[in-house]
Structures are given as structure tokens and as C-alpha cells.
Design a protein around this motif. Structure first.
Motif, PDB file in Angstrom:
ATOM      1  N   LYS A 140       0.825  -1.202   0.000  1.00 33.71           N
ATOM      2  CA  LYS A 140       0.000   0.000   0.000  1.00 33.71           C
ATOM      3  C   LYS A 140       0.866   1.262   0.000  1.00 33.71           C
ATOM      4  CE  LYS A 140      -3.920  -2.237   0.297  1.00 33.71           C
ATOM      5  NZ  LYS A 140      -4.940  -2.197  -0.791  1.00 33.71           N
ATOM      6  N   ALA A 141       2.012   1.198   0.681  1.00 33.77           N
ATOM      7  CA  ALA A 141       2.911   2.355   0.737  1.00 33.77           C
ATOM      8  C   ALA A 141       4.244   1.915   1.323  1.00 33.77           C
ATOM      9  CB  ALA A 141       2.307   3.474   1.579  1.00 33.77           C
ATOM     10  N   ALA A 142       5.289   2.695   1.037  1.00 34.16           N
ATOM     11  CA  ALA A 142       6.609   2.427   1.601  1.00 34.16           C
ATOM     12  C   ALA A 142       7.341   3.742   1.841  1.00 34.16           C
ATOM     13  CB  ALA A 142       7.440   1.538   0.672  1.00 34.16           C
ATOM     14  N   ALA A 143       8.081   3.795   2.936  1.00 35.42           N
ATOM     15  CA  ALA A 143       9.015   4.891   3.203  1.00 35.42           C
ATOM     16  C   ALA A 143      10.387   4.441   2.723  1.00 35.42           C
ATOM     17  CB  ALA A 143       9.051   5.215   4.692  1.00 35.42           C
ATOM     18  N   VAL A 144      10.980   5.218   1.830  1.00 31.95           N
ATOM     19  CA  VAL A 144      12.246   4.831   1.207  1.00 31.95           C
ATOM     20  C   VAL A 144      13.329   5.823   1.602  1.00 31.95           C
ATOM     21  CG1 VAL A 144      13.379   4.173  -0.938  1.00 31.95           C
ATOM     22  CG2 VAL A 144      10.883   4.031  -0.760  1.00 31.95           C
ATOM     23  N   MET A 145      14.473   5.315   2.044  1.00 29.23           N
ATOM     24  CA  MET A 145      15.625   6.137   2.385  1.00 29.23           C
ATOM     25  C   MET A 145      16.762   5.791   1.428  1.00 29.23           C
ATOM     26  SD  MET A 145      17.460   6.678   6.136  1.00 29.23           S
ATOM     27  CE  MET A 145      15.919   7.172   6.930  1.00 29.23           C
ATOM     28  N   ARG A 146      17.282   6.820   0.762  1.00 21.80           N
ATOM     29  CA  ARG A 146      18.358   6.624  -0.204  1.00 21.80           C
ATOM     30  C   ARG A 146      19.716   6.525   0.480  1.00 21.80           C
ATOM     31  NH1 ARG A 146      15.281  10.827  -2.924  1.00 21.80           N
ATOM     32  NH2 ARG A 146      14.287  10.040  -4.840  1.00 21.80           N
ATOM     33  N   GLN A 147      20.689   5.982  -0.263  1.00 20.59           N
ATOM     34  CA  GLN A 147      22.106   5.954   0.115  1.00 20.59           C
ATOM     35  C   GLN A 147      22.346   5.277   1.475  1.00 20.59           C
ATOM     36  OE1 GLN A 147      23.084  10.214  -0.564  1.00 20.59           O
ATOM     37  NE2 GLN A 147      24.451   9.448  -2.171  1.00 20.59           N
ATOM     38  N   GLN A 148      21.642   4.178   1.699  1.00 26.33           N
ATOM     39  CA  GLN A 148      21.920   3.322   2.836  1.00 26.33           C
ATOM     40  C   GLN A 148      22.839   2.192   2.354  1.00 26.33           C
ATOM     41  OE1 GLN A 148      20.629   4.644   5.934  1.00 26.33           O
ATOM     42  NE2 GLN A 148      20.564   6.160   4.301  1.00 26.33           N
ATOM     43  N   ALA A 149      23.150   1.219   3.205  1.00 30.55           N
ATOM     44  CA  ALA A 149      24.157   0.240   2.789  1.00 30.55           C
ATOM     45  C   ALA A 149      23.931  -1.120   3.434  1.00 30.55           C
ATOM     46  CB  ALA A 149      25.560   0.749   3.126  1.00 30.55           C
ATOM     47  N   GLN A 150      24.513  -2.122   2.784  1.00 33.91           N
ATOM     48  CA  GLN A 150      24.642  -3.451   3.363  1.00 33.91           C
ATOM     49  C   GLN A 150      26.095  -3.876   3.175  1.00 33.91           C
ATOM     50  OE1 GLN A 150      21.700  -5.503   0.925  1.00 33.91           O
ATOM     51  NE2 GLN A 150      23.270  -6.272  -0.455  1.00 33.91           N
ATOM     52  N   PHE A 151      26.566  -4.773   4.063  1.00 38.13           N
ATOM     53  CA  PHE A 151      27.955  -5.212   3.966  1.00 38.13           C
ATOM     54  C   PHE A 151      28.116  -6.532   4.687  1.00 38.13           C
ATOM     55  CE2 PHE A 151      27.853  -3.804   8.166  1.00 38.13           C
ATOM     56  CZ  PHE A 151      29.083  -3.678   8.800  1.00 38.13           C
ATOM     57  N   HIS A 152      29.345  -7.057   4.680  1.00 35.00           N
ATOM     58  CA  HIS A 152      29.671  -8.295   5.389  1.00 35.00           C
ATOM     59  C   HIS A 152      30.385  -7.893   6.679  1.00 35.00           C
ATOM     60  CE1 HIS A 152      31.162 -12.225   6.377  1.00 35.00           C
ATOM     61  NE2 HIS A 152      30.767 -12.764   5.238  1.00 35.00           N
ATOM     62  N   PRO A 153      29.688  -7.902   7.822  1.00 32.44           N
ATOM     63  CA  PRO A 153      30.269  -7.355   9.043  1.00 32.44           C
ATOM     64  C   PRO A 153      31.487  -8.111   9.547  1.00 32.44           C
ATOM     65  CG  PRO A 153      28.243  -8.523   9.548  1.00 32.44           C
ATOM     66  CD  PRO A 153      28.338  -8.453   8.059  1.00 32.44           C
ATOM     67  N   VAL A 154      31.501  -9.430   9.376  1.00 30.82           N
ATOM     68  CA  VAL A 154      32.627 -10.207   9.898  1.00 30.82           C
ATOM     69  C   VAL A 154      33.894  -9.932   9.088  1.00 30.82           C
ATOM     70  CG1 VAL A 154      33.490 -12.530  10.360  1.00 30.82           C
ATOM     71  CG2 VAL A 154      31.107 -11.957  10.888  1.00 30.82           C
ATOM     72  N   LYS A 155      33.774  -9.890   7.764  1.00 30.59           N
ATOM     73  CA  LYS A 155      34.943  -9.558   6.944  1.00 30.59           C
ATOM     74  C   LYS A 155      35.474  -8.168   7.296  1.00 30.59           C
ATOM     75  CE  LYS A 155      33.935 -12.492   2.931  1.00 30.59           C
ATOM     76  NZ  LYS A 155      33.637 -12.515   1.470  1.00 30.59           N
ATOM     77  N   TYR A 156      34.570  -7.236   7.498  1.00 34.06           N
ATOM     78  CA  TYR A 156      34.980  -5.873   7.864  1.00 34.06           C
ATOM     79  C   TYR A 156      35.724  -5.853   9.199  1.00 34.06           C
ATOM     80  CZ  TYR A 156      34.533  -1.031   9.461  1.00 34.06           C
ATOM     81  OH  TYR A 156      34.790   0.231   9.959  1.00 34.06           O
ATOM     82  N   LEU A 157      35.176  -6.526  10.197  1.00 31.88           N
ATOM     83  CA  LEU A 157      35.773  -6.486  11.536  1.00 31.88           C
ATOM     84  C   LEU A 157      37.082  -7.261  11.602  1.00 31.88           C
ATOM     85  CD1 LEU A 157      32.555  -6.713  13.704  1.00 31.88           C
ATOM     86  CD2 LEU A 157      33.992  -4.713  13.299  1.00 31.88           C
ATOM     87  N   ILE A 158      37.220  -8.314  10.818  1.00 31.76           N
ATOM     88  CA  ILE A 158      38.504  -9.013  10.758  1.00 31.76           C
ATOM     89  C   ILE A 158      39.579  -8.053  10.234  1.00 31.76           C
ATOM     90  CG2 ILE A 158      39.786 -10.823   9.530  1.00 31.76           C
ATOM     91  CD1 ILE A 158      37.275 -12.562   9.775  1.00 31.76           C
ATOM     92  N   GLY A 159      39.189  -7.207   9.267  1.00 28.35           N
ATOM     93  CA  GLY A 159      40.123  -6.184   8.792  1.00 28.35           C
ATOM     94  C   GLY A 159      40.518  -5.215   9.883  1.00 28.35           C
ATOM     95  N   LEU A 160      39.573  -4.828  10.737  1.00 23.90           N
ATOM     96  CA  LEU A 160      39.887  -3.923  11.848  1.00 23.90           C
ATOM     97  C   LEU A 160      40.782  -4.602  12.885  1.00 23.90           C
ATOM     98  CD1 LEU A 160      36.735  -1.777  12.666  1.00 23.90           C
ATOM     99  CD2 LEU A 160      38.484  -1.469  10.920  1.00 23.90           C
TER     100      LEU A 160
END
Length: 500
Positions: free
Chosen positions: A171-191
Motif C-alpha cells: 500500500k505504501a513504503a518509506a524509502v531512504m536513499r544511500q543506505q548500505a549493506q555489507f559483510h560485518p565479519v569480513k569488515y571487523l577481521i580487517g579492523l
């Protein structure tokens, strides 16, 4: 039905952890003295340790179990400032400036991850996506429209839609632009690698059990060692520190569930979450050229006694109807603490515990809030002003958020009526039974050995209930969880269930 129930009765496992080669670190075997001790190796703890080592501080990071084995490792992994329906309510409770601060803090967190991954060449599958909150009911349209109006007031880049790339009638949707998805474990292993390069020390299987705070903070570990520090950050889901009733009174534990499937249909762009309950949260996964999809939802109060197997089954049926399931790849549960006003607690733990900081109550949006927590805590430790300090302040006056979800979460409670005595308990099952006027927790393992434990959580004495998919004992009061044989999985409890 029986085939999927059999699959879901197997031990849950995280797609994020299983799709990555996990590093290992030693347990602490000596006493230490450091500038900053960070307790908890999820996104908040690891990012805090990274940020502080980047600023030149001496840091020790410890984890009571394996690194990234808590909520961060069992997430839907949406890195977004669109936290379901939140901004209209924040404006009504706290005003436009507070709502704008919350959005800004989380938007900065998205950019922090993006920039940090680029700086260090971390391949963490970071992708910008539009994020959708959608309703399929006429009565949900007004809620969506109010949220989009809040976007306009706060100058959030978003819009109102009546269709989506995903083939779900809405019926309707609220849309937010320029959001993101990622692989958190790969990212944190890098940190983690960057923390070590900057001289930080990392230990796992090192459980913090108590604090001394008379002068410099001293943390005692389960294996008998101490870590003395100038500053201690508790980033452990429920804070590990001097008991503070404020946290217990203002946070509620909830469980939710996710499955990773190989889809028969192509997946369009976008991240999605339903306004209605039971929730459905959807995003794509990268795995070669095939179409993999993460479908989550079925949020409920931890330890409410409902059938977790049934919840997994309902998510699977939704995925089958929407995408066609070619393969059920992984399934897992996630555990969150929700504050009563929807804003996390980040800052100094209390006036009675100088030098101790905490970050908790991220709700279901801990990836962005956890990163925001790290930069805020690093500034507080450095004695710098941070524009979000008051927003997340611990001890603030709470204004309870009104529920905005439409529909009811169907609760199908487990019945122990067929188990009249422990002798009737099948292998691999648990049950709460009465014994001599006391409520006891019983589990019969796969070898047939019966384990008898108290059904009272060792944190505050609340009753636990059997989780028939995770094979854990869960406490509804503050979210403590125990293995089938009573060992601590998740705090605030620090001690196993009492045995008879």
C-alpha cells in the motif's frame, strides 16, 4: 514441513561467520596493565579498540567467548539509518533537533565504515542500497506517510513509494536513499588486523566477571587474572560492571531469526522490512553467481516460551512463497536489547564507577549504532566534545516510545503437558518440570544422559524457558541465555545454572 523442521532442529550457524575464515587469538594467561581495556568483541568493541589505537592509545581487547560470536555475528547486516519507523516518534517525544542528531550519528557511521574499508582495502562487500519500510495494509499507510513527512522535516534523502523493486504488493513504503549493506565479519577481521598493527592486544576466551573501581579500574577475569586500566569500555551486550538498576529497568530483551536461502528467482536491488508484525526483513547476499537471499523476522520477547522451530518455519514459508527456495543454506537467531525510548545508552556508566564506559541497548540496529558508539566513546576518553554525547547519555530521563507495528506476533507456546516426568523426556529435548515443589530445568542429551538444573537465572533469579531450536535456556527478564546443560551463553548472567 517435517523436512524443514528437521533442518531447523539442527544447531544454528551464522552465514557471516561460516563464509569467512575466522582468526583465533589466545586466552589471557597473565595480569596486565594498560591505558584502555575494551570488553566485548562485537562491532562496538572492535571499532572502539580500532579507533583508540588509531589515536595512539595503548589498548587491550578481550572477549569472553569467540570474537564476533554475539549479536554482530548473527545479524541481518543492514548498515542503515532507517531503523524501521522511528523518526516521527522521535520528533514527537524529543523534538526535531534530537531526531536530526540521531539520523546524523547513524549516517556518519555508514560513512565511517565505507571510508575505513576503503582506507585499508577491506573487501567487506559494501554496497549502497535504498532501504524500504513497507506496509501491505490500508491502516499502515498513515504511519508510513508520517514517517516520510519526518524525513522531509529532517532533510533526510527519502521519499514515499507505492511500489517496490521487490515483487511484494504494498500500500505504501518509506524509502531512504544511500543506505548500505555489507559483510560485518569480513569488515571487523580487517579492523582486528589494524588493531594489532598499531600495538593493540587481543584475547578471546577471557571472560570479565567483576570490577574494582576504588582508584584505577581493575577487571577480574574468570580464569583468575586481572587487567588494570585507566579506562574500561564495556561493549558486552548487557553491561558487565557495577550493577546499575537503570539498565535493567530501561531495556527489554528480544529474539529474532534469520535464514539464508538460495533463491529460484533473481533478486532486485534494495533492503526491505515490513511495518506489520510478524516482521519480515529482506536483503541480498553475495555468493558467486547464484541468487542468495537473507530473510529474517519473527521478533519476540526473549524467553517467552514460544516455539522457535515454528518461527523458523514461518520465515521459510514466506521465503518459499516470495522467492522459491532452492536450498536452505544457514539459519540463526539474534538477540537484542531494546531501550524504552529507542535510543541506545552510550557513555560513562555511572558516577559511582569513574573511568568505566558502556555502550548498550542498540535495539535491532547495532551495526550503525555500534560504530557511532565507538567514535563517541573514543572522544569521551580523549576528553573531547562530541555532538552526540547528550543524545545517548546514560541516566537520561526516559520517554517511552509507543509501538508502531501493526498486527500481532503470533505466539505458539510450547507445552510440557506430554512430559509428566523426566523419564519421559526424549533425547535432545528440554523441559521445565516441577520437583518437590521447585521448578527445575531438565535436558536429556543425545546420548540419553539426563541433566537436572535449577530453572532460575543466576543473574536475578527470573525463570528460564526452553528454546527448542537453539537448544538454550533463555531468561525473559534481562536476556541471559544458557546452553542446554546450563553453561552461560550470554549475559548479564556470569554463572551457570545451579545444579542439584
Amino acid at each position: 514441513m517435517e523436512q524443514t523442521k528437521k533442518l531447523f532442529s539442527q544447531k544454528p550457524s551464522s552465514y557471516w561467520r561460516n563464509s569467512t575464515e575466522m582468526p583465533t587469538y589466545p586466552a589471557l594467561e597473565k595480569d596486565l596493565d594498560t591505558d584502555v581495556l575494551v570488553i566485548g568483541a562485537g562491532i562496538a568493541g572492535i571499532t572502539t579498540a580500532y579507533e583508540l589505537t588509531k589515536r595512539g592509545r595503548s589498548v587491550v581487547l578481550i572477549e569472553g567467548r569467540e570474537l564476533i560470536s554475539g549479536t554482530t555475528g548473527y545479524t541481518t547486516s543492514k548498515l542503515t539509518a532507517q531503523h524501521d519507523i522511528i523518526y516521527h516518534g522521535l520528533i514527537e517525544r524529543y523534538g526535531e533537533e534530537t531526531a536530526k542528531q540521531y539520523f546524523r550519528a547513524n549516517l556518519q557511521a555508514i560513512n565511517y565504515v565505507k571510508d575505513t574499508a576503503a582506507e585499508h582495502g577491506i573487501d567487506c562487500e559494501f554496497e549502497e542500497q535504498e532501504a524500504y519500510v513497507y506496509t501491505q495494509l490500508d491502516e499502515g499507510v498513515e504511519t508510513i506517510e508520517k514517517e516520510v513527512e519526518a524525513y522531509r522535516k529532517l532533510q533526510i534523502d527519502g521519499y514515499l513509494a507505492d511500489t517496490m523493486p521487490l515483487e511484494i504488493p504494498i500500500k505504501a513504503a518509506a524509502v531512504m536513499r544511500q543506505q548500505a549493506q555489507f559483510h560485518p565479519v569480513k569488515y571487523l577481521i580487517g579492523l582486528l588486523k589494524e588493531i594489532e598493527l598499531r600495538g593493540g592486544s587481543i584475547y578471546e576466551q577471557t571472560l570479565a566477571v567483576s570490577f574494582d573501581t576504588e582508584s584505577r579500574p581493575v577487571v577480574h577475569t574468570e580464569n583468575g587474572h586481572t587487567i588494570t586500566a585507566n579506562h574500561v569500555v564495556s561493549a558486552t551486550h548487557f553491561p558487565v560492571q557495577v550493577e546499575n538498576q537503570y539498565f535493567s529497568s530501561n531495556m527489554n530483551p528480544k529474539n529474532s531469526y534469520g535464514i539464508a536461502i538460495k533463491s529460484k528467482k533473481p533478486y532486485p536491488d534494495g533492503m526491505y522490512i515490513s511495518l506489520e508484525s510478524p516482521k519480515r526483513s529482506i536483503r541480498s547476499l553475495k555468493k558467486g553467481d547464484d541468487h542468495y537471499v537473507l530473510v529474517g523476522g519473527e521478533s519476540h520477547v526473549t524467553g517467552d516460551g514460544s516455539s522457535v522451530l515454528d518461527r523458523y518455519e514461518r520465515i521459510y514459508q514466506f521465503a518459499e512463497e516470495q522467492f522459491g527456495v532452492e536450498e536452505l543454506y544457514e539459519h540463526w537467531s539474534s538477540h537484542d536489547l531494546l531501550t524504552t525510548d529507542q535510543l541506545p545508552f552510550i557513555g560513562k556508566a555511572s558516577d559511582d564507577a569513574p573511568g568505566i564506559y558502556t555502550a548498550t541497548g542498540f535495539g535491532k540496529w547495532g551495526l550503525s549504532n555500534g560504530v557511532a558508539a565507538a567514535t563517541l566513546l573514543a572522544d569521551l576518553i580523549d576528553g573531547k566534545d562530541n555532538e552526540f554525547a547528550e543524545l545517548y547519555k546514560i541516566g537520561r530521563e526516559m520517554e517511552e516510545a509507543e509501538a508502531v507495528s501493526i498486527g500481532e506476533d503470533d505466539v505458539n507456546r510450547i507445552s510440557n503437558e506430554t512430559v509428566v516426568k523426566p523419564d519421559n523426556l526424549p533425547n535432545g529435548k528440554g523441559a521445565i518440570l516441577e520437583k518437590d515443589g521447585q521448578t527445575m530445568a531438565y535436558y536429556r542429551d543425545e546420548k540419553g544422559e539426563l541433566h537436572e538444573m535449577s530453572a532460575s537465572c543466576t543473574h536475578n533469579g527470573c525463570p528460564v524457558s526452553w528454546n527448542n531450536a537453539d537448544h538454550t535456556w533463555d531468561c525473559s527478564c534481562h536476556g541471559s541465555r544458557f546452553t542446554a546443560v546450563g553453561e552461560v551463553v550470554e549475559g548479564p548472567a556470569l554463572r551457570a545454572l545451579d545444579r542439584e
